[in-house]
Design a protein around this motif. Structure first.
Motif, PDB file in Angstrom:
ATOM      1  N   THR A 112     -23.389  -6.268  51.167  1.00 14.88           N
ATOM      2  CA  THR A 112     -23.405  -7.719  51.012  1.00 14.88           C
ATOM      3  C   THR A 112     -22.076  -8.222  50.455  1.00 14.88           C
ATOM      4  OG1 THR A 112     -25.774  -7.704  50.584  1.00 14.88           O
ATOM      5  CG2 THR A 112     -24.572  -9.658  49.895  1.00 14.88           C
ATOM      6  N   ALA A 113     -21.509  -9.244  51.114  1.00 17.06           N
ATOM      7  CA  ALA A 113     -20.355  -9.971  50.568  1.00 17.06           C
ATOM      8  C   ALA A 113     -20.890 -11.303  50.067  1.00 17.06           C
ATOM      9  CB  ALA A 113     -19.294 -10.167  51.637  1.00 17.06           C
ATOM     10  N   ASP A 114     -20.967 -11.463  48.745  1.00 17.55           N
ATOM     11  CA  ASP A 114     -21.665 -12.615  48.175  1.00 17.55           C
ATOM     12  C   ASP A 114     -20.742 -13.694  47.635  1.00 17.55           C
ATOM     13  OD1 ASP A 114     -20.949 -10.871  45.966  1.00 17.55           O
ATOM     14  OD2 ASP A 114     -22.179 -12.204  44.744  1.00 17.55           O
ATOM     15  N   SER A 115     -19.434 -13.461  47.637  1.00 22.04           N
ATOM     16  CA  SER A 115     -18.502 -14.485  47.165  1.00 22.04           C
ATOM     17  C   SER A 115     -17.147 -14.283  47.811  1.00 22.04           C
ATOM     18  CB  SER A 115     -18.361 -14.426  45.639  1.00 22.04           C
ATOM     19  OG  SER A 115     -17.580 -13.308  45.250  1.00 22.04           O
ATOM     20  N   ALA A 116     -16.352 -15.363  47.817  1.00 22.90           N
ATOM     21  CA  ALA A 116     -15.007 -15.269  48.392  1.00 22.90           C
ATOM     22  C   ALA A 116     -14.159 -14.274  47.620  1.00 22.90           C
ATOM     23  CB  ALA A 116     -14.352 -16.644  48.402  1.00 22.90           C
ATOM     24  N   ASP A 117     -14.357 -14.239  46.310  1.00 22.46           N
ATOM     25  CA  ASP A 117     -13.547 -13.362  45.468  1.00 22.46           C
ATOM     26  C   ASP A 117     -13.843 -11.884  45.708  1.00 22.46           C
ATOM     27  OD1 ASP A 117     -12.333 -15.541  44.300  1.00 22.46           O
ATOM     28  OD2 ASP A 117     -13.734 -15.626  42.607  1.00 22.46           O
ATOM     29  N   THR A 118     -15.056 -11.569  46.130  1.00 21.94           N
ATOM     30  CA  THR A 118     -15.440 -10.163  46.292  1.00 21.94           C
ATOM     31  C   THR A 118     -15.510  -9.729  47.752  1.00 21.94           C
ATOM     32  OG1 THR A 118     -17.804 -10.710  46.256  1.00 21.94           O
ATOM     33  CG2 THR A 118     -16.749 -10.207  44.141  1.00 21.94           C
ATOM     34  N   PHE A 119     -15.105 -10.596  48.682  1.00 22.24           N
ATOM     35  CA  PHE A 119     -15.227 -10.248  50.098  1.00 22.24           C
ATOM     36  C   PHE A 119     -14.415  -9.004  50.435  1.00 22.24           C
ATOM     37  CE2 PHE A 119     -14.012 -10.420  54.560  1.00 22.24           C
ATOM     38  CZ  PHE A 119     -15.232 -10.669  55.180  1.00 22.24           C
ATOM     39  N   ALA A 120     -13.140  -8.972  50.038  1.00 23.64           N
ATOM     40  CA  ALA A 120     -12.289  -7.817  50.346  1.00 23.64           C
ATOM     41  C   ALA A 120     -12.834  -6.552  49.704  1.00 23.64           C
ATOM     42  CB  ALA A 120     -10.854  -8.073  49.888  1.00 23.64           C
ATOM     43  N   ALA A 121     -13.401  -6.690  48.486  1.00 18.85           N
ATOM     44  CA  ALA A 121     -13.977  -5.519  47.816  1.00 18.85           C
ATOM     45  C   ALA A 121     -15.189  -4.999  48.572  1.00 18.85           C
ATOM     46  CB  ALA A 121     -14.365  -5.875  46.379  1.00 18.85           C
ATOM     47  N   ALA A 122     -16.002  -5.927  49.116  1.00 16.84           N
ATOM     48  CA  ALA A 122     -17.164  -5.513  49.892  1.00 16.84           C
ATOM     49  C   ALA A 122     -16.735  -4.803  51.171  1.00 16.84           C
ATOM     50  CB  ALA A 122     -18.027  -6.731  50.229  1.00 16.84           C
ATOM     51  N   VAL A 123     -15.700  -5.327  51.819  1.00 19.91           N
ATOM     52  CA  VAL A 123     -15.185  -4.684  53.034  1.00 19.91           C
ATOM     53  C   VAL A 123     -14.634  -3.301  52.698  1.00 19.91           C
ATOM     54  CG1 VAL A 123     -13.424  -4.806  54.832  1.00 19.91           C
ATOM     55  CG2 VAL A 123     -14.704  -6.856  54.207  1.00 19.91           C
ATOM     56  N   ARG A 124     -13.904  -3.207  51.599  1.00 15.16           N
ATOM     57  CA  ARG A 124     -13.347  -1.920  51.185  1.00 15.16           C
ATOM     58  C   ARG A 124     -14.459  -0.902  50.928  1.00 15.16           C
ATOM     59  NH1 ARG A 124     -10.682  -3.577  47.137  1.00 15.16           N
ATOM     60  NH2 ARG A 124     -12.148  -3.029  45.486  1.00 15.16           N
ATOM     61  N   LYS A 125     -15.489  -1.320  50.220  1.00 10.41           N
ATOM     62  CA  LYS A 125     -16.613  -0.434  49.937  1.00 10.41           C
ATOM     63  C   LYS A 125     -17.264   0.049  51.227  1.00 10.41           C
ATOM     64  CE  LYS A 125     -21.025  -0.302  47.461  1.00 10.41           C
ATOM     65  NZ  LYS A 125     -21.915  -1.021  46.518  1.00 10.41           N
ATOM     66  N   LYS A 126     -17.436  -0.876  52.167  1.00  8.96           N
ATOM     67  CA  LYS A 126     -18.059  -0.546  53.440  1.00  8.96           C
ATOM     68  C   LYS A 126     -17.214   0.458  54.219  1.00  8.96           C
ATOM     69  CE  LYS A 126     -17.914  -3.905  56.329  1.00  8.96           C
ATOM     70  NZ  LYS A 126     -16.888  -3.425  57.281  1.00  8.96           N
ATOM     71  N   LEU A 127     -15.908   0.237  54.265  1.00  9.97           N
ATOM     72  CA  LEU A 127     -15.030   1.146  54.993  1.00  9.97           C
ATOM     73  C   LEU A 127     -15.037   2.544  54.376  1.00  9.97           C
ATOM     74  CD1 LEU A 127     -11.918  -1.094  55.776  1.00  9.97           C
ATOM     75  CD2 LEU A 127     -13.710  -0.364  57.350  1.00  9.97           C
ATOM     76  N   ILE A 128     -15.024   2.605  53.050  1.00 11.90           N
ATOM     77  CA  ILE A 128     -15.042   3.915  52.391  1.00 11.90           C
ATOM     78  C   ILE A 128     -16.333   4.655  52.709  1.00 11.90           C
ATOM     79  CG2 ILE A 128     -15.131   5.063  50.146  1.00 11.90           C
ATOM     80  CD1 ILE A 128     -13.203   2.883  49.132  1.00 11.90           C
ATOM     81  N   LEU A 129     -17.458   3.953  52.679  1.00 11.35           N
ATOM     82  CA  LEU A 129     -18.736   4.577  53.011  1.00 11.35           C
ATOM     83  C   LEU A 129     -18.730   5.122  54.436  1.00 11.35           C
ATOM     84  CD1 LEU A 129     -21.190   2.007  51.392  1.00 11.35           C
ATOM     85  CD2 LEU A 129     -20.927   4.404  50.718  1.00 11.35           C
ATOM     86  N   GLU A 130     -18.147   4.347  55.351  1.00 13.09           N
ATOM     87  CA  GLU A 130     -18.127   4.760  56.753  1.00 13.09           C
ATOM     88  C   GLU A 130     -17.139   5.898  56.993  1.00 13.09           C
ATOM     89  OE1 GLU A 130     -19.384   0.511  58.772  1.00 13.09           O
ATOM     90  OE2 GLU A 130     -17.312   0.834  58.140  1.00 13.09           O
ATOM     91  N   ILE A 131     -15.971   5.777  56.410  1.00 16.15           N
ATOM     92  CA  ILE A 131     -14.926   6.774  56.649  1.00 16.15           C
ATOM     93  C   ILE A 131     -15.268   8.102  55.991  1.00 16.15           C
ATOM     94  CG2 ILE A 131     -12.513   7.343  56.188  1.00 16.15           C
ATOM     95  CD1 ILE A 131     -12.014   4.240  56.351  1.00 16.15           C
ATOM     96  N   ALA A 132     -15.702   8.041  54.733  1.00 21.19           N
ATOM     97  CA  ALA A 132     -16.012   9.268  54.008  1.00 21.19           C
ATOM     98  C   ALA A 132     -17.393   9.792  54.343  1.00 21.19           C
ATOM     99  CB  ALA A 132     -15.900   9.028  52.503  1.00 21.19           C
ATOM    100  N   ASP A 133     -18.213   8.966  55.013  1.00 23.16           N
ATOM    101  CA  ASP A 133     -19.573   9.353  55.396  1.00 23.16           C
ATOM    102  C   ASP A 133     -20.384   9.759  54.169  1.00 23.16           C
ATOM    103  OD1 ASP A 133     -21.622   9.634  57.214  1.00 23.16           O
ATOM    104  OD2 ASP A 133     -21.178  11.725  57.644  1.00 23.16           O
ATOM    105  N   LYS A 134     -20.198   9.026  53.062  1.00 18.06           N
ATOM    106  CA  LYS A 134     -20.934   9.325  51.827  1.00 18.06           C
ATOM    107  C   LYS A 134     -22.160   8.427  51.748  1.00 18.06           C
ATOM    108  CE  LYS A 134     -16.943  10.989  49.244  1.00 18.06           C
ATOM    109  NZ  LYS A 134     -16.044  10.800  48.097  1.00 18.06           N
ATOM    110  N   ARG A 135     -23.236   8.895  52.346  1.00 19.55           N
ATOM    111  CA  ARG A 135     -24.473   8.149  52.391  1.00 19.55           C
ATOM    112  C   ARG A 135     -25.500   8.839  51.507  1.00 19.55           C
ATOM    113  NH1 ARG A 135     -24.489   8.932  58.726  1.00 19.55           N
ATOM    114  NH2 ARG A 135     -24.446  11.019  57.845  1.00 19.55           N
TER     115      ARG A 135
END
Length: 250
Positions: free
Chosen positions: A208-231
């Motif tokens: 979830t990206a819940d604010s403008a200030d945290t949007f990039a952080a949410a995208v970063r978190k999502k990419l790390i989860l996908e790239i590192a496959d840490k589920r």
């Protein structure tokens, strides 16, 4: 005889194509919302969030820590069933230089996608891009961001999701709830709809990206989860960072 020669040439071409496929850790399609609820300023805002995330040291470390140390990424803005624009074609990201180039290419083109939500068509576009590229990833992922779960035209979400998942591609989601990105739908819970209707495949998740200030952080978190496959579990669908918000989306 002529037919035999033609068939032989075609088979040889297929073998050469298969043999020349570049092997890497991940094929990732980033499907970004460009529907009517997203204005041009929000298009730039979303692109900036992904541009900042792809060059982040944590994301680059996640890429480097994989088996091949490289991934293939393409960024697509989607709207109605006839409007999916490949903003950045497939690129191999294997370090800071290629990540910076991807970020620069992402910010350069004008907006090309317009129309009402066609999530099913967007998912099938992502599948087509994976099926026809020149890469052979250990994993294949479609990442859909949206500020609503409506599907006004084109194939249904269910039939598109089933086609994608049954082909071995995982679908993850970014639920965009920040006010700058149109906010939370008023008639349903967006994360719940993502979770029940859109994402699919082993370890699929919603961020979830819940604010403008945290949007990039949410995208970063999502990419790390996908790239590192840490589920959290190999066969479970998971929800991350579901935060309450307000506002309305189309």
């Amino acid at each position: 005889m002529r037919m035999i020669v033609i068939v032989a040439v075609l088979v040889q071409g297929l073998l050469v194509s298969a043999a020349s496929s570049e092997e890497l850790d991940l094929e990732l399609v980033l499907l970004a919302d460009a529907t009517g609820s997203i204005d041009d300023a929000e298009i730039r805002f979303q692109r900036q969030g992904y541009a900042e995330a792809i060059i982040d040291p944590q994301v680059l470390n996640a890429i480097a820590d994989n088996a091949y140390g490289k991934i293939a990424v393409t960024y697509v803005e989607w709207a109605d069933m006839f409007s999916q624009d490949v903003v950045v074609d497939w690129m191999v990201i294997d370090g800071p230089q290629s990540a910076q180039l991807f970020a620069e290419r992402l910010m350069a083109p004008p907006r090309q996608a317009f129309g009402r939500n066609a999530i099913g068509a967007a998912l099938l576009k992502g599948k087509e891009l994976i099926d026809t590229n020149e890469y052979k990833g250990l994993r294949r992922v479609i990442d859909l961001s949206a500020d609503s779960a409506n599907n006004w035209n084109g194939p249904s979400i269910t039939e598109a999701r089933d086609a994608v998942v049954n082909s071995g591609i995982v679908i993850n989601g970014l639920a965009v709830l920040c006010r700058h990105c149109s906010g939370r739908p008023v008639s349903y819970n967006l994360e719940d709809r993502f979770f029940s209707e859109i994402i699919g495949g082993p370890g699929s998740f919603v961020v979830t990206a819940d604010s403008a200030d945290t949007f990039a952080a949410a995208v970063r978190k999502k990419l790390i989860l996908e790239i590192a496959d840490k589920r959290s579990a190999p066969d479970a669908r998971v929800r991350f960072a579901a935060i309450e918000g307000n506002g309305a989306a189309n």
